[in-house]
Design a protein around this motif. Structure first.
Motif, PDB file in Angstrom:
ATOM      1  N   ALA A 156       7.436  -6.367  -0.573  1.00  0.00           N
ATOM      2  CA  ALA A 156       7.085  -4.989  -0.934  1.00  0.00           C
ATOM      3  C   ALA A 156       5.626  -4.732  -0.564  1.00  0.00           C
ATOM      4  O   ALA A 156       4.733  -5.463  -0.982  1.00  0.00           O
ATOM      5  CB  ALA A 156       7.302  -4.749  -2.429  1.00  0.00           C
ATOM      6  N   MET A 170      11.662 -12.480  -3.987  1.00  0.00           N
ATOM      7  CA  MET A 170      10.929 -11.235  -3.789  1.00  0.00           C
ATOM      8  C   MET A 170       9.443 -11.476  -3.998  1.00  0.00           C
ATOM      9  O   MET A 170       9.033 -12.207  -4.907  1.00  0.00           O
ATOM     10  CB  MET A 170      11.402 -10.148  -4.739  1.00  0.00           C
ATOM     11  CG  MET A 170      10.682  -8.827  -4.491  1.00  0.00           C
ATOM     12  SD  MET A 170      11.340  -7.447  -5.419  1.00  0.00           S
ATOM     13  CE  MET A 170      10.256  -6.137  -4.792  1.00  0.00           C
ATOM     14  N   THR A 171       8.642 -10.843  -3.150  1.00  0.00           N
ATOM     15  CA  THR A 171       7.198 -10.914  -3.284  1.00  0.00           C
ATOM     16  C   THR A 171       6.601  -9.584  -2.843  1.00  0.00           C
ATOM     17  O   THR A 171       7.296  -8.711  -2.332  1.00  0.00           O
ATOM     18  CB  THR A 171       6.625 -12.079  -2.446  1.00  0.00           C
ATOM     19  OG1 THR A 171       5.227 -12.226  -2.704  1.00  0.00           O
ATOM     20  CG2 THR A 171       6.822 -11.837  -0.958  1.00  0.00           C
ATOM     21  N   GLY A 172       5.333  -9.404  -3.080  1.00  0.00           N
ATOM     22  CA  GLY A 172       4.646  -8.188  -2.673  1.00  0.00           C
ATOM     23  C   GLY A 172       3.180  -8.293  -3.042  1.00  0.00           C
ATOM     24  O   GLY A 172       2.806  -9.046  -3.952  1.00  0.00           O
ATOM     25  N   GLY A 199       2.669  -3.642  -4.213  1.00  0.00           N
ATOM     26  CA  GLY A 199       3.900  -4.392  -4.020  1.00  0.00           C
ATOM     27  C   GLY A 199       4.072  -5.486  -5.053  1.00  0.00           C
ATOM     28  O   GLY A 199       5.196  -5.859  -5.410  1.00  0.00           O
ATOM     29  N   GLY A 200       2.953  -6.031  -5.549  1.00  0.00           N
ATOM     30  CA  GLY A 200       3.017  -6.985  -6.645  1.00  0.00           C
ATOM     31  C   GLY A 200       3.478  -6.317  -7.927  1.00  0.00           C
ATOM     32  O   GLY A 200       4.198  -6.909  -8.735  1.00  0.00           O
ATOM     33  N   THR A 258       7.091  -5.965  -7.631  1.00  0.00           N
ATOM     34  CA  THR A 258       7.729  -7.265  -7.833  1.00  0.00           C
ATOM     35  C   THR A 258       7.840  -7.605  -9.314  1.00  0.00           C
ATOM     36  O   THR A 258       8.887  -8.082  -9.780  1.00  0.00           O
ATOM     37  CB  THR A 258       6.946  -8.361  -7.091  1.00  0.00           C
ATOM     38  OG1 THR A 258       6.859  -8.015  -5.700  1.00  0.00           O
ATOM     39  CG2 THR A 258       7.624  -9.707  -7.224  1.00  0.00           C
ATOM     40  N   TRP A 259       6.789  -7.354 -10.091  1.00  0.00           N
ATOM     41  CA  TRP A 259       6.840  -7.616 -11.529  1.00  0.00           C
ATOM     42  C   TRP A 259       7.909  -6.742 -12.196  1.00  0.00           C
ATOM     43  O   TRP A 259       8.654  -7.198 -13.074  1.00  0.00           O
ATOM     44  CB  TRP A 259       5.482  -7.334 -12.176  1.00  0.00           C
ATOM     45  CG  TRP A 259       4.698  -8.560 -12.521  1.00  0.00           C
ATOM     46  CD1 TRP A 259       3.502  -8.949 -11.999  1.00  0.00           C
ATOM     47  CD2 TRP A 259       5.032  -9.566 -13.496  1.00  0.00           C
ATOM     48  NE1 TRP A 259       3.079 -10.120 -12.570  1.00  0.00           N
ATOM     49  CE2 TRP A 259       3.994 -10.523 -13.492  1.00  0.00           C
ATOM     50  CE3 TRP A 259       6.113  -9.747 -14.358  1.00  0.00           C
ATOM     51  CZ2 TRP A 259       4.013 -11.651 -14.325  1.00  0.00           C
ATOM     52  CZ3 TRP A 259       6.136 -10.866 -15.182  1.00  0.00           C
ATOM     53  CH2 TRP A 259       5.095 -11.803 -15.162  1.00  0.00           C
ATOM     54  N   ALA A 266      11.246  -8.190 -11.493  1.00  0.00           N
ATOM     55  CA  ALA A 266      11.473  -9.398 -12.291  1.00  0.00           C
ATOM     56  C   ALA A 266      11.909  -9.050 -13.703  1.00  0.00           C
ATOM     57  O   ALA A 266      12.717  -9.766 -14.307  1.00  0.00           O
ATOM     58  CB  ALA A 266      10.199 -10.245 -12.321  1.00  0.00           C
ATOM     59  N   PHE A 281      10.433 -14.718  -8.113  1.00  0.00           N
ATOM     60  CA  PHE A 281       9.557 -13.573  -7.864  1.00  0.00           C
ATOM     61  C   PHE A 281       8.120 -14.069  -7.740  1.00  0.00           C
ATOM     62  O   PHE A 281       7.659 -14.851  -8.571  1.00  0.00           O
ATOM     63  CB  PHE A 281       9.646 -12.564  -9.008  1.00  0.00           C
ATOM     64  CG  PHE A 281      11.017 -11.969  -9.213  1.00  0.00           C
ATOM     65  CD1 PHE A 281      11.333 -10.722  -8.686  1.00  0.00           C
ATOM     66  CD2 PHE A 281      11.998 -12.654  -9.928  1.00  0.00           C
ATOM     67  CE1 PHE A 281      12.589 -10.162  -8.869  1.00  0.00           C
ATOM     68  CE2 PHE A 281      13.261 -12.110 -10.126  1.00  0.00           C
ATOM     69  CZ  PHE A 281      13.557 -10.855  -9.589  1.00  0.00           C
ATOM     70  N   PRO A 317       4.754 -12.082  -7.499  1.00  0.00           N
ATOM     71  CA  PRO A 317       3.827 -10.945  -7.413  1.00  0.00           C
ATOM     72  C   PRO A 317       2.424 -11.433  -7.065  1.00  0.00           C
ATOM     73  O   PRO A 317       1.933 -12.385  -7.668  1.00  0.00           O
ATOM     74  CB  PRO A 317       3.886 -10.341  -8.818  1.00  0.00           C
ATOM     75  CG  PRO A 317       4.336 -11.464  -9.708  1.00  0.00           C
ATOM     76  CD  PRO A 317       5.183 -12.365  -8.867  1.00  0.00           C
ATOM     77  N   HIS A 322       2.817 -15.796 -10.511  1.00  0.00           N
ATOM     78  CA  HIS A 322       1.833 -14.732 -10.275  1.00  0.00           C
ATOM     79  C   HIS A 322       0.612 -15.341  -9.597  1.00  0.00           C
ATOM     80  O   HIS A 322       0.047 -16.325 -10.070  1.00  0.00           O
ATOM     81  CB  HIS A 322       1.417 -14.065 -11.585  1.00  0.00           C
ATOM     82  CG  HIS A 322       0.461 -12.927 -11.377  1.00  0.00           C
ATOM     83  ND1 HIS A 322       0.860 -11.618 -11.365  1.00  0.00           N
ATOM     84  CD2 HIS A 322      -0.880 -12.917 -11.134  1.00  0.00           C
ATOM     85  CE1 HIS A 322      -0.189 -10.841 -11.129  1.00  0.00           C
ATOM     86  NE2 HIS A 322      -1.255 -11.617 -10.988  1.00  0.00           N
TER      87      HIS A 322
END
Length: 267
Positions: free
Chosen positions: A52, A129-131, A135-136, A139-140, A143, A153, A155, A177
């Motif tokens: 993301a 998923m990451t971002g 985008g983080g 991602t959160w 999640a 995930f 983020p 994270h």
């Protein structure tokens, strides 16, 4: 003329050929882009990393990151770049959108995975998923609200807007994270933006630790990351890793997340 008509009809009948890393995969008024690993045979199912973008980013911009593209391909994975409808993701408590519940983005992500796995050979049991930045934040939220969609995930430099949700949907997700220790754009404690405020990273981690029944943290360091790793009796992962510096992104953080999950049997 008949030959031209047959060729045109054939192209219309094979939509998978019309999208990829350089062309949008249309989903109504939205889209995403996808890059399968180099040399993929078109039939063998592979895992995927869904990325993301940050504020004012794009799926095209993600695909132009040649270092990320090459790394993910070398890992034998697909890269799926998702795109917000406008400049930013529509998430709870985001600027000028305090009353939204995020469902428009969660439904979009449902549609992306359904579409991508129908067009391409994607192993939906091996997806992360990451971002980065906004985008983080996306991602959160995924999640918390779509935890069963991805095996993990990651983020990066982004968390919830304003405050962590009071509760999340089950099952408990695996989360790593990653954040810079001197980030002026998305500080660990957040900062005011327009009519709202960025959330506090530690509050989000504490909320999720309580929600998932995670135990005390153990310290683990890599060349660039200083991590505090947590697990719960079910073996779920909740790690917090910091790097020296500000609001920056390295492709290797994505690989670190995947390899951590894979090494723990999550992928």
């Amino acid at each position: 003329m008949r030959l031209i008509s047959l060729i045109f009809a054939s192209l219309l009948a094979t939509p998978a050929l019309s999208c990829g890393p350089d062309t949008d995969c249309a989903l109504g008024e939205r889209h995403y882009r996808i890059a399968m690993p180099d040399g993929h045979d078109g039939t063998t199912a592979v895992g995927a990393i869904v990325f993301a973008h940050g504020y004012r980013g794009s799926a095209r911009g993600i695909m132009r990151n040649q270092n990320l593209r090459r790394m993910v391909s070398d890992m034998g994975l697909a890269l799926i770049a998702v795109k917000s409808a406008s400049d930013d993701w529509v998430l709870p408590n985001s600027p000028r959108r305090k009353d939204v519940d995020g469902s428009v983005e969660f439904n979009y992500m449902d549609a992306v995975i359904a579409d991508a796995s129908s067009r391409f050979a994607i192993d939906t049991d091996r997806m992360m998923m990451t971002g980065f930045s906004a985008g983080g934040m996306m991602t959160w939220n995924m999640a918390c609200h779509r935890p069963d969609m991805f095996a993990g995930f990651v983020p990066i430099s982004g968390t919830f807007w304003l405050e962590a949700p009071a509760e999340c949907a089950g099952p408990v997700a695996n989360v790593i994270h990653i954040h810079g220790d001197d980030d002026p754009t998305v500080p660990l404690a957040g900062r005011p933006i327009a009519d709202t405020h960025q959330g506090d990273v530690m509050e989000a981690l504490d909320m999720y630790a309580a929600y998932g029944g995670f135990g005390p943290s153990a310290t683990r360091n890599t060349e660039r990351l200083a991590c505090k790793d947590r697990s719960n009796p079910a073996g779920d992962i909740l790690n917090f890793c910091m790097f020296e510096g500000g609001h920056s992104f390295r492709s290797e953080y994505v690989k670190f997340g995947w390899e951590t999950f894979a090494g723990s049997g999550k992928l």
